[in-house]
Scaffold this active site. Structure first.
Site, PDB file in Angstrom:
ATOM      1  N   CYS A   1       0.838  -1.197   0.000  1.00  0.00           N
ATOM      2  CA  CYS A   1       0.000   0.000   0.000  1.00  0.00           C
ATOM      3  C   CYS A   1       0.879   1.256   0.000  1.00  0.00           C
ATOM      4  O   CYS A   1       1.609   1.488  -0.947  1.00  0.00           O
ATOM      5  CB  CYS A   1      -1.006  -0.031   1.147  1.00  0.00           C
TER       6      CYS A   1
ATOM      7  N   HIS B   1      -3.749  -4.763  -0.139  1.00  0.00           N
ATOM      8  CA  HIS B   1      -3.323  -5.308   1.154  1.00  0.00           C
ATOM      9  C   HIS B   1      -3.399  -6.833   1.104  1.00  0.00           C
ATOM     10  O   HIS B   1      -4.474  -7.406   1.307  1.00  0.00           O
ATOM     11  CB  HIS B   1      -4.231  -4.794   2.272  1.00  0.00           C
TER      12      HIS B   1
ATOM     13  N   GLU C   1      -2.411  -8.917   3.275  1.00  0.00           N
ATOM     14  CA  GLU C   1      -2.754  -9.436   4.609  1.00  0.00           C
ATOM     15  C   GLU C   1      -4.245  -9.339   4.894  1.00  0.00           C
ATOM     16  O   GLU C   1      -4.725  -9.922   5.873  1.00  0.00           O
ATOM     17  CB  GLU C   1      -1.955  -8.689   5.684  1.00  0.00           C
TER      18      GLU C   1
END
Length: 211
Positions: A82, A189, A191
């Site tokens: 990001c 993202h 994650e």
């Protein structure tokens, strides 16, 4: 033993990234909060949320900004997430300010035009269209959905670094992944992107261990 560093800043999604890495079996994680800790690392992940200037200022305050520039010169495996991807560029143009980036990729981070997206920030799930046969996306087909949260996008001078793009509106797309050597950046993202995002992190770890 393979040693992975995750940059610890006030503007990093640190715990989510760490949890994802531990889920993948990565235990030798170093939380990097000053430049001396970069020595001896085999790979580094720079997560980031918030504004370009905030992240840059925090890295400067911790003495990590110049340390990361030096680490990038080694071409050891590196992943920016990001705002971490955005920091890899020469400058950010957020909030009317011109803020220096790490300068690994030539180009700037610019506002997404309001007329090119249904709403800002660009938030939620969207597909990525990537260059074929890229190890970071091994096991994927173009169009896989990832989770995004951003109002600014990277514009690269050299299209050779472009790894993936994401369409925001018919006919208008932005960079969603870049690569040069062993240095990668992703605008989404991983994650927070479910099994597909975990696979991106797993692929990066595999690449890093082989470097």
């Amino acid at each position: 033993m393979f040693k992975l560093g995750v940059i610890q800043s006030e503007y990093a999604n640190l715990y989510s990234v760490e949890n994802a890495l531990k889920y993948l079996g990565e235990e030798a994680i170093v939380r990097v909060s000053h430049s001396e800790q970069l020595e001896g690392l085999d790979a580094v992940i720079l997560p980031g949320v918030g504004s370009f200037a905030q992240v840059q200022g925090d890295l400067q305050e911790k003495g990590l900004f110049d340390g990361l520039k030096d680490f990038l010169k080694t071409n050891k495996p590196f992943l920016g997430i990001c705002v971490g991807m955005q920091m890899l560029f020469e400058r950010g143009l957020e909030g009317g300010l011109v803020t220096e980036g790490l300068g690994f990729f030539a180009g700037s981070v610019n506002p997404i035009p309001h007329d090119k997206v249904a709403r800002l920030p660009h938030i939620g799930w969207n597909g990525i269209q990537f260059v074929p046969e890229q190890p970071l996306f091994a096991g994927f087909e173009s169009g896989e959905q990832m989770y995004f949260v951003h109002s600014y996008h990277c514009e690269a001078v050299d299209s050779c670094c472009e790894l993936a793009r994401t369409e925001l509106r018919l006919g208008y797309s932005v960079l969603s992944a870049v690569k040069r050597g062993a240095v990668y950046g992703v605008q989404f993202h991983p994650e927070r992107s479910g099994p597909c995002g975990l696979k991106v992190l797993e692929n990066f770890l595999d690449l890093a261990r082989l470097a």
